[in-house]
Design a protein around this motif. Structure first.
Motif, mmCIF file in Angstrom:
data_model
loop_
_atom_site.group_PDB
_atom_site.id
_atom_site.type_symbol
_atom_site.label_atom_id
_atom_site.label_comp_id
_atom_site.label_asym_id
_atom_site.label_seq_id
_atom_site.Cartn_x
_atom_site.Cartn_y
_atom_site.Cartn_z
ATOM 1 N N GLN A 20 -30.886 19.408 36.052
ATOM 2 C CA GLN A 20 -31.251 18.819 34.751
ATOM 3 C C GLN A 20 -29.999 18.237 34.079
ATOM 4 O OE1 GLN A 20 -34.011 20.867 32.123
ATOM 5 N NE2 GLN A 20 -34.597 22.288 33.746
ATOM 6 N N PRO A 21 -29.403 17.211 34.650
ATOM 7 C CA PRO A 21 -28.160 16.662 34.086
ATOM 8 C C PRO A 21 -28.338 16.070 32.694
ATOM 9 C CG PRO A 21 -29.016 15.225 35.803
ATOM 10 C CD PRO A 21 -29.825 16.482 35.863
ATOM 11 N N ALA A 22 -29.468 15.388 32.470
ATOM 12 C CA ALA A 22 -29.684 14.743 31.171
ATOM 13 C C ALA A 22 -29.802 15.774 30.056
ATOM 14 C CB ALA A 22 -30.926 13.870 31.222
ATOM 15 N N ALA A 63 -29.448 27.782 28.642
ATOM 16 C CA ALA A 63 -29.946 26.613 29.372
ATOM 17 C C ALA A 63 -29.826 26.823 30.878
ATOM 18 C CB ALA A 63 -29.183 25.363 28.942
ATOM 19 N N CYS A 64 -28.709 27.400 31.326
ATOM 20 C CA CYS A 64 -28.531 27.655 32.760
ATOM 21 C C CYS A 64 -29.566 28.656 33.269
ATOM 22 C CB CYS A 64 -27.121 28.159 33.028
ATOM 23 S SG CYS A 64 -25.830 26.904 32.878
ATOM 24 N N LEU A 65 -29.865 29.675 32.475
ATOM 25 C CA LEU A 65 -30.894 30.641 32.855
ATOM 26 C C LEU A 65 -32.257 29.962 32.961
ATOM 27 C CD1 LEU A 65 -31.913 33.517 33.382
ATOM 28 C CD2 LEU A 65 -32.066 33.830 30.903
ATOM 29 N N GLY A 70 -36.532 27.661 36.627
ATOM 30 C CA GLY A 70 -37.433 26.532 36.819
ATOM 31 C C GLY A 70 -38.055 26.017 35.540
ATOM 32 N N GLU A 71 -37.499 26.385 34.389
ATOM 33 C CA GLU A 71 -38.021 25.934 33.103
ATOM 34 C C GLU A 71 -37.308 24.671 32.642
ATOM 35 O OE1 GLU A 71 -37.827 29.110 30.252
ATOM 36 O OE2 GLU A 71 -38.213 30.630 31.775
ATOM 37 N N ARG A 72 -37.979 23.892 31.809
ATOM 38 C CA ARG A 72 -37.391 22.682 31.240
ATOM 39 C C ARG A 72 -36.560 23.045 30.004
ATOM 40 N NH1 ARG A 72 -35.879 18.160 33.075
ATOM 41 N NH2 ARG A 72 -37.774 18.233 34.366
ATOM 42 N N VAL A 73 -35.327 22.561 29.985
ATOM 43 C CA VAL A 73 -34.448 22.799 28.831
ATOM 44 C C VAL A 73 -34.877 21.884 27.693
ATOM 45 C CG1 VAL A 73 -32.084 22.696 27.963
ATOM 46 C CG2 VAL A 73 -32.518 23.503 30.295
ATOM 47 N N THR A 74 -35.186 22.468 26.553
ATOM 48 C CA THR A 74 -35.671 21.719 25.396
ATOM 49 C C THR A 74 -34.683 21.852 24.229
ATOM 50 O OG1 THR A 74 -36.968 23.651 24.735
ATOM 51 C CG2 THR A 74 -38.086 21.968 26.070
ATOM 52 N N PRO A 75 -34.766 20.970 23.227
ATOM 53 C CA PRO A 75 -33.813 21.004 22.103
ATOM 54 C C PRO A 75 -33.677 22.346 21.388
ATOM 55 C CG PRO A 75 -35.021 18.944 22.076
ATOM 56 C CD PRO A 75 -35.642 19.776 23.150
#
Length: 257
Positions: A20-22, A63-65, A70-75
């Motif tokens: 998830q680089p972005a 965020a790394c966890l 497999g979860e999407r990192v959100t704001p």
């Protein structure tokens, strides 16, 4: 742990970033923006920004966890370290950061001649290059290494407080001795990180020269490698203390790995 573990952490961190680089890049820029806004507050702004470093760093750990799960990192992950009840203990760890920062600043003023900073801050004149003392360069390099060592030694204090429910003092103690016990692993990690970073920057400088494009590319590389190091530190935390869980941890922390 064998020293090569540091290289493995860097590879694992890179793998997390590639998923998830972005999202991670957005998280980094948001952290930088908020830090700059806080630092701009007169009088106490810069000190408050230092105190909040553990709270900001927890956003990357969380965020790394999430990426590993497999979860999407959100704001909202940006607010991980700013919610109750963890904000108070994290700020206490931040006070330790502030104390270390003030000591290093004092050491810098004592060890390095003020004329050194005047010379390096002025535009370079090819006809009259600045006369910099070797002792000042060595002192600056030594303080830089000490600064890095302090930051690494405190890096696990925030996640130990957040995930293991440790008090600030106990978390700092465990973080320091975990890093000390695995010192050669962290040395390999940092050496590999620095070598790859400076190698790529050298290639960019050779290809693009002193153009504005080269400066932009190197700035982006700095942001990228900061993220890679953050992700590598999560990999290190996971191996030393176990995979984080969102529920309060119980039992003793195993430092025999």
């Amino acid at each position: 742990m064998p020293a090569i573990t540091g290289w493995n952490w860097l590879k694992q961190g890179t793998g997390l970033f590639r998923k998830q680089p972005a999202a991670l890049t957005t998280l980094l820029f948001a952290n930088i923006l908020f830090s700059l806004l806080i630092s701009a507050v007169p009088l106490l702004g810069k000190m408050v920004a230092v105190v909040l470093i553990p709270s900001f760093s927890m956003a990357f750990m969380k965020a790394c966890l999430m990426i590993e799960n497999g979860e999407r990192v959100t704001p909202p992950v940006l607010l991980t370290g700013f919610r109750k009840p963890v904000i108070g203990p994290l700020c206490k760890i931040g006070l330790i950061y502030l104390g270390a920062s003030l000591l290093l600043t004092l050491l810098t003023k004592v060890a390095i001649d003020p004329s050194f900073w005047q010379q390096v801050s002025q535009p370079v004149d090819p006809a009259a290059p600045p006369q910099v003392q070797a002792s000042d360069l060595l002192a600056m390099f030594g303080i830089f290494l000490l600064d890095v060592a302090v930051l690494i030694a405190l890096a696990f204090a925030a996640p130990l407080t957040y995930w293991q429910q440790m008090g600030p003092g106990k978390a700092t103690f465990y973080s320091f001795f975990a890093v000390l016990k695995s010192a050669r692993v962290f040395i390999v990690l940092l050496m590999a990180w620095f070598a790859i970073f400076f190698g790529i920057c050298f290639i960019v400088a050779l290809v693009l020269g002193g153009t504005s494009l080269a400066r932009v590319a190197i700035m982006w590389l700095i942001f990228l490698f900061v993220l890679l190091l953050q992700c590598a530190m999560y990999a290190g935390y996971r191996q030393i203390f176990g995979k984080p869980v969102e529920m309060p941890a119980t039992g003793r922390v195993n430092l025999d790995k």
